[in-house]
Every structure is written in structure tokens, then in C-alpha cells.
Write an enzyme that holds these catalytic residues in place. Structure first.
Site, PDB file in Angstrom:
ATOM      1  CG  ASN A 151       5.296   4.792 -11.917  1.00 46.69           C
ATOM      2  OD1 ASN A 151       4.133   4.954 -11.535  1.00 46.69           O
ATOM      3  ND2 ASN A 151       6.288   4.586 -11.085  1.00 46.69           N
ATOM      4  CD  GLU A 152       6.742   7.921  -8.051  1.00 45.56           C
ATOM      5  OE1 GLU A 152       7.839   7.369  -7.916  1.00 45.56           O
ATOM      6  OE2 GLU A 152       5.988   8.177  -7.104  1.00 45.56           O
ATOM      7  CB  CYS A 157      19.846  11.641 -19.671  1.00 49.79           C
ATOM      8  SG  CYS A 157      20.945  10.634 -20.687  1.00 49.79           S
ATOM      9  CB  CYS A 159      23.679  10.265 -23.144  1.00 45.46           C
ATOM     10  SG  CYS A 159      22.217  10.681 -24.113  1.00 45.46           S
ATOM     11  CD  GLU A 309       2.366   5.095  -6.823  1.00 48.84           C
ATOM     12  OE1 GLU A 309       3.210   4.952  -5.911  1.00 48.84           O
ATOM     13  OE2 GLU A 309       2.661   5.006  -8.017  1.00 48.84           O
ATOM     14  CD  GLU A 357       8.361  -0.731  -4.895  1.00 48.46           C
ATOM     15  OE1 GLU A 357       7.551  -1.354  -5.605  1.00 48.46           O
ATOM     16  OE2 GLU A 357       8.695   0.450  -5.086  1.00 48.46           O
ATOM     17  CE  LYS A 358      12.776  -9.365   0.298  1.00 49.95           C
ATOM     18  NZ  LYS A 358      13.658  -8.465  -0.477  1.00 49.95           N
ATOM     19  CE1 TYR A 359      10.217  -8.384   4.210  1.00 41.74           C
ATOM     20  CE2 TYR A 359      12.252  -7.338   3.477  1.00 41.74           C
ATOM     21  CZ  TYR A 359      11.554  -8.470   3.872  1.00 41.74           C
ATOM     22  OH  TYR A 359      12.181  -9.678   3.904  1.00 41.74           O
ATOM     23  CG  HIS A 360       5.648  -0.200  -0.307  1.00 43.05           C
ATOM     24  ND1 HIS A 360       4.287  -0.017  -0.289  1.00 43.05           N
ATOM     25  CD2 HIS A 360       6.188   1.006  -0.555  1.00 43.05           C
ATOM     26  CE1 HIS A 360       4.024   1.258  -0.515  1.00 43.05           C
ATOM     27  NE2 HIS A 360       5.162   1.905  -0.675  1.00 43.05           N
TER      28      HIS A 360
END
Ligand code: GLA
Ligand code: ZN
Length: 673
Positions: A151-152, A157, A159, A309, A357-360
């Protein structure tokens, strides 16, 4: 019809659905509400890796099995994610090599998402394994229309595994240390490397003093390419794993428009269909959103793409989360379709109750019913898409004008160390794009490897880096009749960010018929001016001091010691013409200038311009469609030039008839032949 999947016969409608985050009792209600909204596809399993693989050798697909069954029974298509966008906590604990080290050199702990090192052996092993297991388990579900890898993808990195991999990548690329030392110009500041192991990653601990400020552009450029390749490699490993088992299911991963860290032009070659996530900030203009759709279509070679999306109402992660006004979700959905989307999908189906993300917003809000404005708007669009059916599926846009965009060039410009801190590749591209957009000229984005033959106009703003052979491509294009436009600070360096000596703009000098002797940077509070066809326009940011060498001056600077030197030139080269705009100007200039060029080349606008009314074209074997998108808060009118039919209402119009488009309304007009 030729499009991404032979299973679907309409614009699929739906998006991310996470029933695993909810008690099962609620699932039947989800199905009822989603179907009531016209949803016919769900993206499943995006963040379920930890749920499916509780430990090293233990897999538990029971919940996903149930979800897959329920979704199939309800007649929904599936876009099945491989879940590798966030690794499980146990994996981070047992195999710390999956954790990234950041630009500052800090080794991360478990947390967040998109946090796996792209060169981690454990990540490679387990991500490929789970992708394969998912493909084996669900291969017989004929409602799977696409694989959604991870995803996206994004980030970077630094390392030790990445450092080792970087050295191997360099060895492969350069063969010898002599070649590498030359390409990086390491004789500067005593950087000569005698052993591959002496090479370290360029970050805050080595060559950088800020993210985009490096003392060795060559090293930084190679790191950017390497990092993009490393992440691409993760995608490709999973691609191969699912493809081996389900060769006929198209594979994608959701891209993010002009995302700086990944060279999507390279990625596009390995994607069966491009998909992307459209989350414009609340100050984004319609032209900016349009431009992002067009670059996404461009990285897929012009083929239709999937809108994977968008938010149905509000996003949670902007500083100010303004609601999409009534009608805007529909308008922006059709805008995606107008630029090549064959799907309209959302994040997400049901609004979560916990974490960030509860307000998305979601199709189903916290209130949990079909009584919300967002639900009603989603359902109304669902009914419309049902009606639209396959009309626009697989339709392409034929553009006569192209804008060159290149990630390497973007990276190089971002870290050039002079001549101006305000150099802005994307902004300059936007200036030219917007002018064409307002003229209703369809635009393709092309990269270094795309052919130019079928275009009449190619614009390459800030073509700072000329890659090997690219000048030859432009030379052929112009010689055979094409019109080429480039700007200040072009033709300066090669692919290693090494200056091409012998006078700017380097290999483009003969095509443009000029020599740029010096470059003057203007601080933000200073400007010059120039005349173009009798009008005066501002000259900002950079002023190239150019001498014509065959080119004709179309207007000179007004002030300073370079007053009268040309600011805009045109050179006849073979059968074509090459323009050079030696400075940055304003909207009025770009519009006038590109309007003149289009006229001269016979590149016709799709329609007369009306402010705030966007017009695009798509065509397939079922028809040729003009999309009229009214971004204004008021209605607009325009006169049709052909007999056309509104395919959403079946209303017919005669040529010469007036078409009225309400505020935020959309008309999809089919030519009647
Ligand atoms: C991204 C992600 C989704 C979700 C949305 C929220 O696009 O892919 O998982 O986080 O942002 O806007
Ligand atoms: Zn790493």
C-alpha cells in the site's frame, strides 16, 4: 473492449473495506448499506498481515475466508491486497532488519506503517511468502479483479543492509571504481574511493546538511535511484509471486501522484494497470488535480488507470480538514474519469473508531446508517455509474501536446546547490500545464523513454538534466516538424549532474540556436520585465543571459546590464521550431505564449474557454466523449459545436445549441456521428 479487466463492464465503484476491524455481527449491515450505495468492488486485506500471520510459521486465514465468501455471495468484486504495507510487531522483534533507519541515522522501532526496510532479507522472505499464500488460497475466486500489492509504497531507508545493497547496485551500474569516481567527480573535496566498502549512504551523517542539500549531488542522485529501485524490487517480488499463480489477474499498487521519492516512470513499466490515490489539499486548484491525473496516466503509457482511493467527504491528515462541499465528491470523481480513470474508489467503506483515521470520512459514518449527506451523495453517484455502464471504459485521450517530466531531473533540481533556492520544477511544470489546461488543450505527460512522434508540441520546462540520447530525440522531433519549448536553466548537466561543458544549454544549443552565457538569480522581492509581442511581462526567479546563434529574439529584458538581451527566442531547426523562455513569468504570459504556439501549430482547443469550466476528451470504440466539469460556484453556459448527446440524461443537442452546466455539475457529451 480493451481495458484492465475483462470481468468488469462498468466503472467499478467502492474501495477500502476493513471488516476485520469490526465485529462480525455488523458485516451483513455493511453489505446492505454498501449495495444500497451502488458499491460493486471492495479492496480487502490492506493492513491484515499481523492478523493473518500471528507468528513465524503460523497462518490463519479463517477470518479472511469468511470475508471473501461473504463478499462473493453479495456479488461484489474484490481488489485483493497483499497486506505487506505494515509488518507485524512480532516480526520487528524477531527480525529487527525489517526496521528502517532514517535520514538522521536513527534505527526505528516497531510502529507506524510503510516502515519496512526494502533491503531486509526477512521482509523479502515473508512478504513474498504471504503474497504467494494469498494467491494460492484465493486463486479460484473469479470476482478478484486486481491484486493490490502492499500500500502506497514510499519513504527511504539508510540501514546497513541498504548500504551494502547500494554498493552492489553501484558496482552493477558502474563496473569499476574509476567509472564511479568519474561520475561522482570525487576529485572534488578529496573523495576518491579505492574500495567499494568505503562508500556510505548520503544522509545527515555523511554528505547532507538538509534533506535536499547535499555536497555531492551525484551520490545523492544515485541514492534516490537506488532507493526507488529497492522499493520497486519489493513490489516486483510480490508481483512475480502472485502472477505465477494467477497470471490473468492484473496487478497494481496504489501510487501517489507527484510523489518525490519514487520514480514512477520506472515503476509504471511493471504495473499491469496504474492506480493512484487522489487526496488534494484544500487549496489545490482543479488544474493541479487534473495535472496529477495526467501524470498518472502518463506513467502508464497513456492507458486508462484506476482511481484507487479518494475520500468521500473529509480526510483526517491535513492540518485543516475541510469537508468536500456538496457535489464536489461527484465532480472530482468524474474529473478522474475525464482524465482516464476506469474506476471510482474511496478510502473507506466504514469509518473506524480508533487510531488516527477515526475522523476520516467513509461511505458508512459513525452514525452507522444511510441517513448522512455523504452516504446520499455516494449512493446517487453509484446509481449514475450504473447507468453510465461501459460507455467510457478503456477510452483514451489523444493529445497533440506533451509535457516532459522526469524524476531524475526533479531530484537533480531539488538538490542542485544554486543558482536559486526557489527553483521549483513542479511549479514551473504547473505554469505551462495550467495555460494549456485553460485553453482546453489535452496534455500528455511523457518521460525520457517515451516516443515523441505523435505530438506536435513538446514542452520541457526546466530541462536541467539532458539524459544520454535525449537531445537526439528532441533533434529528430524538431527536425521533422515538431515544436519544442524549453526554459531557463536547461541543458546544463548530464545524468550524473556533471556540467556539460562548451556553453549552456549544452547539447540543446544547436536545436535552440542560442548560447546562455550567464544566469542571474533574482531574490523574491526583485523582478525584471520583458516584452513579448508588444506586451510587457514580469521576469522572475532566474534570468538567463543569452546570445542568439541563429535564433530570433521575440522580446528582450527591460532593465539591468542585460537590458535588450533576448528573454524569449525561437529557432527554426529543420522543419520545426524550438522556443527558449529564458526566465520565469506570470500566468498571463504562459497563456498568451502557449496560445500563440498552439495556433501556429494548428493544435486546436477542444472547445472555447469558459473560466472554471474544465473540458477533456476520451474516446473508445463506443464513442468520443467531451467531459464538461464546472468547478465554479455558479452555472455556466457554452455553445456546442457538434451534435451531441448527454449520456447521463440521454438529452440530445444540436450543433449551435446552448449547454448549461450548473455549479459543480458534470456533462458527459457524446458526439453523434
Ligand atoms: C492513504 C492510504 C489509506 C488511508 C488514506 C487516508 O491513501 O492508502 O490507507 O490511510 O491514505 O487518507
Ligand atoms: Zn534498509
Amino acid at each position: 473492449m480493451k481495458h484492465y479487466s475483462n470481468k468488469v463492464k462498468k466503472i467499478v465503484y467502492g474501495g477500502d473495506y476493513n471488516p476485520e476491524q469490526w465485529p462480525e455481527e455488523i458485516w451483513p449491515e455493511d453489505m446492505r448499506l454498501l449495495k444500497g450505495a451502488g458499491v460493486d468492488i471492495v479492496t480487502l486485506n490492506v493492513f491484515s498481515w499481523a492478523a493473518i500471520q500471528p507468528s513465524e510459521d503460523e497462518y490463519d486465514f479463517s477470518k479472511l475466508d469468511k470475508i471473501m465468501e461473504m463478499v462473493r455471495k453479495n456479488g461484489l468484486y474484490v481488489c485483493l491486497a497483499t497486506s505487506t504495507g505494515a509488518h507485524p510487531a512480532w516480526m520487528a522483534k524477531r527480525h529487527p532488519d525489517v526496521l528502517r533507519t532514517d535520514f538522521e541515522g536513527r534505527k526505528h522501532k516497531f510502529g507506524f506503517r510503510h516502515n519496512s526496510c526494502p533491503n531486509s532479507p526477512a521482509y523479502h522472505k515473508y512478504s513474498v511468502r504471504i503474497a504467494k499464500k494469498l494467491a494460492e488460497r484465493y486463486k479460484d475466486y473469479d470476482n478478484i479483479v486486481a491484486w493490490h500489492i502492499s500500500n502506497e509504497y514510499g519513504g527511504e531507508c539508510y540501514c546497513e543492509n541498504c548500504e551494502k545493497a547500494f554498493r552492489l547496485w553501484l558496482k552493477e551500474k558502474y563496473g569499476t571504481l574509476e567509472a564511479l569516481n568519474r561520475a561522482w567527480n570525487t576529485s572534488f573535496w578529496g573523495h576518491t574511493f579505492y574500495d567499494w566498502d568505503e562508500i556510505v549512504l548520503p544522509n545527515a551523517l555523511s554528505e547532507h546538511f538538509e534533506y535536499n542539500r547535499t555536497v555531492f549531488q551525484g551520490i545523492t542522485l544515485d541514492y534516490r535511484r537506488f532507493n526507488s529501485d529497492s522499493i520497486l524490487n519489493c513490489y516486483r517480488m510480490e508481483y512475480d509471486a502472485v502472477k505465477e499463480i494467477t497470471p490473468e489477474i492484473p496487478v497494481t499498487t496504489n501510487l501517489m501522484g507527484f510523489y518525490p521519492q519514487l520514480d514512477y516512470q520506472k515503476w509504471g513499466k511493471y504495473m499491469d494497470v496504474i492506480s493512484w490515490d487522489n487526496y488534494p489539499t484544500c487549496d489545490a486548484t482543479p488544474a493541479q488535480i487534473a495535472m496529477t491525473h495526467d501524470i498518472m496516466r502518463g506513467v502508464g503509457g497513456g492507458k486508462p488507470f484506476l482511481l484507487m482511493e479518494q475520500t468521500p467527504g473529509v480526510s483526517n491528515w491535513h492540518s485543516f480538514c475541510a469537508l468536500k462541499r456538496p457535489g464536489v465528491m461527484r465532480l472530482w470523481s468524474y474529473q478522474a474519469v475525464a482524465h482516464g480513470a476506469d474506476s471510482v474508489m474511496f478510502f473507506q467503506m466504514r469509518r473506524s473508531i480508533g487510531a488516527c483515521e477515526k475522523y476520516h470520512s467513509a461511505v458508512i459514518d459513525h452514525v452507522g446508517n444511510d441517513k448522512t449527506r455523504v452516504y446520499r451523495e455516494v449512493a446517487a453517484l453509484g446509481r449514475e455509474l450504473e447507468k453510465l455502464g461501459e460507455a467510457t471504459l478503456g477510452a483514451v485521450t489523444e493529445a497533440k501536446a506533451a509535457i516532459y517530466f522526469d524524476w531524475d531531473n526533479w531530484w537533480a533540481l531539488n538538490c542542485t546547490a544554486g543558482p536559486s533556492a526557489d527553483l521549483d520544477y513542479l511549479g514551473e511544470v504547473r505554469n505551462y500545464y495550467q495555460a494549456l489546461y485553460e485553453l482546453n488543450i489535452p496534455i500528455d505527460f511523457v518521460g525520457a523513454e517515451d516516443e515523441l512522434d505523435h505530438y506536435q508540441i513538446v514542452i520541457a520546462p526546466l530541462l536541467y538534466m539532458t539524459k544520454p540520447g535525449y537531445d537526439e530525440k528532441i533533434r529528430r522531433f524538431v527536425a521533422s516538424g515538431g515544436t519544442f519549448v524549453t526554459t531557463y536553466f536547461s541543458g546544463i548537466v548530464d545524468e550524473h549532474d556533471l556540467v556539460i561543458t562548451g556553453g549552456y544549454p549544452g547539447r540543446l544549443r544547436d536545436i535552440l540556436g542560442i548560447w546562455a552565457e550567464e544566469i542571474d538569480a533574482l531574490p523574491p522581492d526583485r523582478e525584471n520585465a520583458f516584452t513579448y509581442r508588444g506586451q510587457v511581462y514580469p521576469a522572475r526567479l532566474l534570468c538567463d543571459l543569452i546570445h542568439p546563434e541563429g535564433a530570433e529574439s521575440l522580446g528582450g529584458y527591460h532593465k539591468d546590464f542585460y537590458a535588450q538581451m533576448p528573454a524569449v527566442t525561437v529557432n527554426t531547426f529543420g522543419k520545426g521550431r524550438a522556443y527558449y523562455v529564458a526566465t520565469r513569468s506570470n500566468e498571463a504570459f504562459y497563456r498568451a505564449f502557449l496560445g500563440d504556439i498552439c495556433k501556429e501549430c494548428g493544435v486546436e482547443p477542444l472547445h472555447d474557454s469558459v473560466e472554471g469550466l474544465e473540458i477533456t476528451v476520451r474516446e473508445n470504440e463506443l464513442g468520443r466523449y467531451l467531459f464538461f466539469l464546472n468547478h465554479n460556484e455558479n452555472a455556466v453556459r457554452t455553445i456546442l459545436k457538434d451534435d451531441m448527446m448527454d449520456i447521463l440524461t440521454n438529452e440530445r443537442y444540436k450543433s449551435g445549441a446552448e449547454l448549461e452546466i450548473n455549479s459543480r455539475d458534470v456533462k458527459i457529451m457524446k458526439y453523434i456521428r
